[in-house]
Design an enzyme around this catalytic site. Structure first.
Site, PDB file in Angstrom:
ATOM      1  N   PRO A  68      19.165  83.383  30.633  1.00 21.34           N
ATOM      2  CG  PRO A  68      21.070  84.679  30.416  1.00 21.34           C
ATOM      3  CD  PRO A  68      19.708  84.667  31.028  1.00 21.34           C
ATOM      4  CD  GLU A  69      17.241  77.003  30.364  1.00 23.54           C
ATOM      5  OE1 GLU A  69      17.557  75.864  30.762  1.00 23.54           O
ATOM      6  OE2 GLU A  69      16.146  77.255  29.846  1.00 23.54           O
TER       7      GLU A  69
END
Ligand SMILES: [Zn+2]
Length: 320
Positions: free
Chosen positions: A2-3
């Site tokens: 996940p960014e």
């Protein structure tokens, strides 16, 4: 992985559904039992993202551990890493409290049960799999599985963590200080800019997808050293990161093709302001995972290589 934009969404959701409430904290799997005991029964005040790290604050958490944090403040620090994910469930008020709304993706897995669909909420289900942390309020629950990091830290630790983190495009308040700071950190080293963008001390929250897409949109070769990036290029990169990542928070997915800096409409299959949910995955990015396909600008085949341990994608034709 996940960014930053998905960690910000997750923080918002946790604050919405648990904020201000006394929360039961446990570790069904057992690996976080000691940490959970420190937080159990305390009020969850808020959750926030610092880059890709999630910080969940509790008021009045146990002071037995020592002299630090005299305000009784304890913080749960979570890094989802590649496999970590939350799932949520609860009654209608729990789901209704969320600014995000219906069940959706969190981290990289689906968001648990069809929360709110049950006529009667009877409490959390039996834990399934290795649940590191379970949070339970009167109205719902959240389970965390598979994080890279999960620990209780103090206010002092949080301050040190903030100090070490580069500016975060999702925390930018519109001032110019963050842009200038990002430009300074990016331009002071001879390391490839594609590597520097993944360095959380240079900029917080950018991951592999945004790195590839930002450099493509800017026409910058990922192998160009930070030192060779002009100040204006750096501040433009920052502005584009602020724009794209806020869009990511809003849309709940990374879409970099809706607004093309070089053309009014990026791709034939993506129209301006199209409903993001309707855009097929392959059309949401210019170069990421488009290896061998023609560049939408110049027709050169998109290249790939490993940089900073992750696959990098770029167009050798129009990135210099
Ligand atoms: Zn190209």
């Amino acid at each position: 992985m996940p960014e930053g934009h998905s960690i910000h969404r997750l923080a918002r959701q946790l604050t919405d559904v648990f904020g201000g409430q006394r929360v039961r904290v446990s570790s069904p799997q057992g690996r976080f039992a000691a940490g959970a005991a420190l937080l159990d029964g305390h009020v969850l005040t808020r959750a926030e993202a610092v880059g890709k790290q999630l910080l969940v604050s509790f008021d009045g958490a146990d002071l037995r551990a020592g002299a630090d944090g005299a305000d009784g403040h304890r913080v749960l620090r979570i890094h989802l890493g590649l496999y970590g994910a939350f799932s949520f469930g609860g009654d209608a008020s729990f789901v209704g409290a969320s600014s995000i709304g219906a069940p959706r993706r969190m981290g990289e897995s689906e968001n648990g049960q069809d929360a709110g669909d049950d006529a009667e909420y009877t409490g959390p289900p039996a834990p399934v799999g290795a649940v590191r942390v379970r949070l339970v309020s009167d109205h719902g629950w959240a389970d965390l599985r598979g994080p890279t990091a999960c620990e209780v830290i103090t206010a002092g630790d949080v301050a040190a963590l903030r100090e070490a983190a580069g500016p975060d495009p999702l925390r930018a308040d519109g001032g110019h200080d963050d842009a200038a700071e990002f430009a300074r950190l990016l331009r002071r080293r001879g390391v490839a800019c594609g590597q520097l963008l993944m360095d959380q001390a240079v900029v917080s929250g950018i991951g592999n997808v945004y790195r590839a897409e930002l450099l493509f949109r800017a026409g910058i070769d990922p192998y160009r050293p930070g030192r060779k990036i002009a100040e204006r290029e750096a501040t433009d990169l920052w502005a584009d990161a602020v724009f794209l990542m806020h869009d990511g928070v809003r849309l709940g997915r990374i879409v970099t093709t809706q607004r093309d800096p070089h053309h009014p409409v990026a791709r034939e299959d993506v129209t301006l302001d199209a409903d993001a949910a309707d855009i097929p995955d392959e059309a949401t990015r210019f170069v990421y995972k488009h290896t061998g396909e023609p560049c939408p600008h110049c027709g050169t085949a998109i290249a790939t290589a490993v940089m900073a341990g992750r696959n990098l994608y770029w167009c050798p034709g129009c990135q210099h």
